[in-house]
Design an enzyme around this catalytic site. Structure first.
Site, PDB file in Angstrom:
ATOM      1  N   HIS A  79      -7.729   8.736  -0.394  1.00  0.00           N
ATOM      2  CA  HIS A  79      -8.211   7.387  -0.118  1.00  0.00           C
ATOM      3  C   HIS A  79      -7.806   6.926   1.280  1.00  0.00           C
ATOM      4  CE1 HIS A  79      -8.790   6.133  -4.601  1.00  0.00           C
ATOM      5  NE2 HIS A  79      -9.446   7.239  -4.278  1.00  0.00           N
ATOM      6  N   GLU A  81      -6.499   4.125   2.297  1.00  0.00           N
ATOM      7  CA  GLU A  81      -5.172   3.507   2.329  1.00  0.00           C
ATOM      8  C   GLU A  81      -4.085   4.577   2.349  1.00  0.00           C
ATOM      9  OE1 GLU A  81      -7.634   1.204  -0.839  1.00  0.00           O
ATOM     10  OE2 GLU A  81      -7.592   3.199   0.060  1.00  0.00           O
ATOM     11  N   CYS A 107      -7.364   0.669  -5.227  1.00  0.00           N
ATOM     12  CA  CYS A 107      -7.241   1.008  -6.644  1.00  0.00           C
ATOM     13  C   CYS A 107      -5.766   0.915  -7.046  1.00  0.00           C
ATOM     14  CB  CYS A 107      -7.784   2.414  -6.902  1.00  0.00           C
ATOM     15  SG  CYS A 107      -6.752   3.729  -6.183  1.00  0.00           S
ATOM     16  N   CYS A 110      -3.476   3.439  -5.179  1.00  0.00           N
ATOM     17  CA  CYS A 110      -3.163   3.001  -3.818  1.00  0.00           C
ATOM     18  C   CYS A 110      -2.246   1.782  -3.838  1.00  0.00           C
ATOM     19  CB  CYS A 110      -4.441   2.706  -3.045  1.00  0.00           C
ATOM     20  SG  CYS A 110      -5.351   4.221  -2.620  1.00  0.00           S
TER      21      CYS A 110
END
Length: 158
Positions: A79, A81, A107, A110
């Site tokens: 991801h 992040e 999410c 994260c």
């Protein structure tokens, strides 16, 4: 009238620029880590270094018919992040007290990384239905703020 963008507009536009590097076939996400109005690192979602991109091998989540927001571990991508946090670590930059600007709401996976990286504020442009992520942010005291670049409006989510 001042045409100069606010700091939030500036960093969110940078997050959208980072998202253009995404190799995800489902959703292009970009992130920018900032401390004291200085960029620490950026990230976008895509396959790990040296691993074929989904555009080359197809989307595992699509192949398995995994709905959005479920079974995040069934994805070859990292991801945005996560990549921003990883890049800060590789380059020796502390994330403690930083703010994260992200095109999409993180999410729950994260969210846990953001909390442990001691990031204190997360600005998102687009929301994402993840009640656990929001609950974790609330419990950890991480502010989650929706920022709409076009109108320069802020809305506290958590």
């Amino acid at each position: 009238m001042d045409k100069r963008p606010s700091w939030q507009q500036y960093f969110m536009e940078m997050a959208y620029l980072a998202s253009k590097r995404s190799t995800c076939l489902r959703r292009a996400v970009g992130a920018v880590l900032v401390r004291d109005n200085q960029i620490i690192s950026t990230g976008y979602n895509g396959s790990p270094k040296g691993v074929p991109h989904c555009a080359e091998v197809g989307c595992l989540r699509e192949q398995l018919k995994v709905p959005s927001g479920q079974k995040h571990e069934l994805c070859r991508g990292v991801h945005a992040e996560q990549n921003a946090i990883i890049q800060a670590a590789i380059n020796g930059s502390s994330t403690r007290g930083a703010s994260l600007y992200c095109t999409h709401q993180p999410c729950s996976i994260c969210a846990r990384l953001i909390i442990n990286a001691e990031i204190k504020m997360v600005f998102v442009s687009e929301t994402y239905p993840d009640a656990l992520g929001e609950q974790l942010f609330k419990e950890a005291g991480v502010e989650l703020i929706q920022f709409t670049p076009a109108t320069n409006k802020l809305k506290k989510l958590v």
